[in-house]
Scaffold this motif. Structure first.
Motif, short mmCIF file in Angstrom:
data_model
loop_
_atom_site.label_atom_id
_atom_site.label_comp_id
_atom_site.label_asym_id
_atom_site.label_seq_id
_atom_site.Cartn_x
_atom_site.Cartn_y
_atom_site.Cartn_z
N GLU A 78 1.75 -4.97 -0.75
CA GLU A 78 1.54 -3.56 -0.41
C GLU A 78 1.57 -3.31 1.10
O GLU A 78 1.66 -2.18 1.54
CB GLU A 78 0.22 -3.05 -1.00
CG GLU A 78 0.29 -2.95 -2.51
CD GLU A 78 -0.99 -2.46 -3.14
OE1 GLU A 78 -0.98 -2.18 -4.34
OE2 GLU A 78 -2.02 -2.37 -2.43
N TRP A 85 -9.13 0.81 -0.33
CA TRP A 85 -8.62 1.51 -1.52
C TRP A 85 -7.19 1.93 -1.25
O TRP A 85 -6.89 2.45 -0.18
CB TRP A 85 -9.46 2.77 -1.80
CG TRP A 85 -10.86 2.47 -2.27
CD1 TRP A 85 -11.29 1.35 -2.93
CD2 TRP A 85 -12.02 3.31 -2.15
NE1 TRP A 85 -12.63 1.44 -3.21
CE2 TRP A 85 -13.11 2.63 -2.75
CE3 TRP A 85 -12.25 4.57 -1.60
CZ2 TRP A 85 -14.39 3.17 -2.81
CZ3 TRP A 85 -13.53 5.11 -1.66
CH2 TRP A 85 -14.59 4.42 -2.27
N TRP A 86 -6.33 1.74 -2.21
CA TRP A 86 -4.91 2.06 -2.04
C TRP A 86 -4.39 1.42 -0.76
O TRP A 86 -3.74 2.09 0.04
CB TRP A 86 -4.65 3.57 -2.07
CG TRP A 86 -4.79 4.13 -3.44
CD1 TRP A 86 -5.88 4.75 -3.95
CD2 TRP A 86 -3.83 4.06 -4.49
NE1 TRP A 86 -5.65 5.08 -5.26
CE2 TRP A 86 -4.41 4.68 -5.61
CE3 TRP A 86 -2.53 3.53 -4.60
CZ2 TRP A 86 -3.74 4.79 -6.82
CZ3 TRP A 86 -1.87 3.65 -5.81
CH2 TRP A 86 -2.48 4.28 -6.90
N SER A 87 -4.75 0.16 -0.57
CA SER A 87 -4.23 -0.63 0.54
C SER A 87 -4.75 -0.22 1.92
O SER A 87 -4.44 -0.83 2.92
CB SER A 87 -2.69 -0.57 0.53
OG SER A 87 -2.16 -1.32 1.56
N SER A 88 -5.56 0.84 1.98
CA SER A 88 -5.95 1.34 3.30
C SER A 88 -7.42 1.72 3.35
O SER A 88 -8.19 1.42 2.45
CB SER A 88 -5.06 2.53 3.66
OG SER A 88 -5.33 2.93 4.98
N LEU A 89 -7.80 2.40 4.43
CA LEU A 89 -9.17 2.83 4.62
C LEU A 89 -9.49 4.00 3.67
O LEU A 89 -8.60 4.77 3.34
CB LEU A 89 -9.37 3.31 6.06
CG LEU A 89 -8.75 2.46 7.18
CD1 LEU A 89 -8.98 3.12 8.52
CD2 LEU A 89 -9.33 1.08 7.19
N PRO A 90 -10.76 4.14 3.26
CA PRO A 90 -11.12 5.29 2.44
C PRO A 90 -10.96 6.61 3.23
O PRO A 90 -11.03 6.60 4.46
CB PRO A 90 -12.59 5.06 2.09
CG PRO A 90 -13.00 3.79 2.73
CD PRO A 90 -11.89 3.26 3.55
N ARG A 147 -3.54 -3.32 9.43
CA ARG A 147 -2.66 -3.01 10.55
C ARG A 147 -3.20 -1.86 11.39
O ARG A 147 -3.14 -1.89 12.62
CB ARG A 147 -1.28 -2.63 10.02
CG ARG A 147 -0.49 -3.82 9.55
CD ARG A 147 0.63 -3.39 8.66
NE ARG A 147 1.48 -4.52 8.34
CZ ARG A 147 2.56 -4.84 9.05
NH1 ARG A 147 2.94 -4.10 10.07
NH2 ARG A 147 3.28 -5.88 8.74
N VAL A 156 -2.01 -2.13 4.85
CA VAL A 156 -1.99 -0.95 5.72
C VAL A 156 -3.27 -0.81 6.54
O VAL A 156 -3.23 -0.60 7.75
CB VAL A 156 -1.75 0.32 4.86
CG1 VAL A 156 -1.86 1.57 5.71
CG2 VAL A 156 -0.39 0.25 4.20
#
Lengths: 161, 200
Positions: free
Chosen positions: A108, A64-69, A114, A111
């Motif tokens: 994005e 979510w939003w390019s990254s982990l929750p 990475r 994230v």
């Protein structure tokens, strides 16, 4: 192997939960598996101890939003020690779904990928093997694509060594 | 969105008190932004903002009711009306704190930050924003941040900015290796943030 599965999705009826159930079944055939569900809110768990115990870490979450929750970020923040390595940890697998398409995630900056692969991977055993298994465009996926993805995850985890 | 609302800047603060550095940074941000008009601060820890998306919120996400909590509803209407968003928070493990990530997940939902079109593609919806800025500290040095990639910055300046339908101003201020920073470096950083905000 001692496998710690950390999963994070609020809904029991979700695709993530289905995937998690299949993954746990495959893994427990030949490994010693412990499962931490970050939405289960169990009290009194030694989460840092669980991490120190594991030889393999399997993270299962939606991107979510390019990254982990958020609960997974909280878990990293609390359980991972910033100044120590984890030499027992020899394998890290991330299984994740993205609502959006690959190009959007590329722009994005991936994230979550990475942080898991380079960030956490960099703190594990020096030759820690890392595997990234992801499904893009979940929001517009077909039943067949989702089934294929479940089979792929099962195959990969069955061969975990 | 009511066009009569005066333009204001929304500051989202996500740090635990007491924290002299962050309290000074938040002060510098508030005074520095005053030239843009009113500043509205959401202090997430003080508000007791729930740091995770709830099952009910997730169930409503792809339906018509992604917002079920009155505090989230307030924040969403502020987010939709603000002309700027400035985030003030520590970066740990290349990431914003869980409470700030949860703010993005719970507040910037379909109908607020973006809308789904008929093909279920995301379309940007933050029409009023003309500024996105971040003020952060890192728990590690510059080299270690670069090796993995600056997750906080990418989430806010790329992923969030993708929900604004035009090119807007952005600004990023970071203090590397905060745990080892001497008092003079902290003071310099606060002063630099105040100057940067005053120029926005």
């Amino acid at each position: 192997m001692k496998v710690l599965v950390v999963s994070c999705h609020p809904l029991e009826e979700s695709f993530s939960a289905h995937l998690r159930a299949r993954a746990l079944r495959v893994l427990s055939v030949s490994h010693d598996v412990r499962h931490l569900d970050l939405y289960a809110e169990e009290e009194g768990l030694d989460r840092a101890g669980q991490l120190a115990w594991a030889n393999a870490l399997v993270l299962m979450y939606p991107t979510w939003w390019s990254s982990l929750p958020a609960p997974l970020l909280d878990w990293i923040d609390r359980c991972w020690s910033a100044r120590h390595r984890y030499p027992e940890l020899k394998k890290i697998v991330a299984v994740t779904t993205h609502g959006s398409s690959w190009p959007i995630n590329f722009v994005e900056g991936e994230v979550g990928r990475r942080v898991v692969m380079r960030g956490l991977g960099g703190r594990a055993h020096r030759r820690c093997r890392r595997r990234w298994i992801s499904l893009y465009n979940l929001d517009r996926s077909t039943e067949a694509r989702r089934r294929q993805f479940v089979e792929k995850v099962e195959r990969e985890l069955a061969g975990l060594a | 969105m009511g066009a009569v609302d005066a333009s204001f800047t929304l500051v989202i603060a996500a740090f635990e008190r007491p924290d002299p550095l962050f309290e000074a940074l938040l002060g510098a941000v508030e005074t520095g932004l005053a030239h843009r008009g009113p500043v509205h601060v959401l202090d997430l820890y003080q508000l007791g903002f729930a740091p995770r998306l709830s099952p009910a919120e997730r169930r409503g996400y792809h339906g018509n009711e992604p917002i079920v909590d009155p505090m989230v509803a307030d924040h969403a209407s502020l987010a939709g009306a603000a002309s700027g968003m400035v985030f003030v928070f520590p970066t740990r493990w290349w990431q914003p704190p869980a409470i700030l990530k949860a703010w993005l997940e719970r507040v910037l939902v379909p109908g607020v930050a973006f809308v789904f079109d008929e093909n279920h593609r995301v379309r940007p919806n933050l029409h009023r924003l003309d500024l996105v800025a971040g003020v952060t500290t890192y728990d590690m040095g510059c080299w270690q941040v670069r090796r993995v990639g600056d997750g906080s910055r990418r989430i806010l300046l790329r992923a969030l900015r993708a929900n604004i339908p035009r090119r807007v101003k952005s600004s990023w201020s970071g203090l590397f290796n905060e745990p080892a920073a001497a008092p003079e470096r902290r003071d310099q950083f606060v002063a630099a943030v105040a100057r940067r905000m005053a120029r926005l």
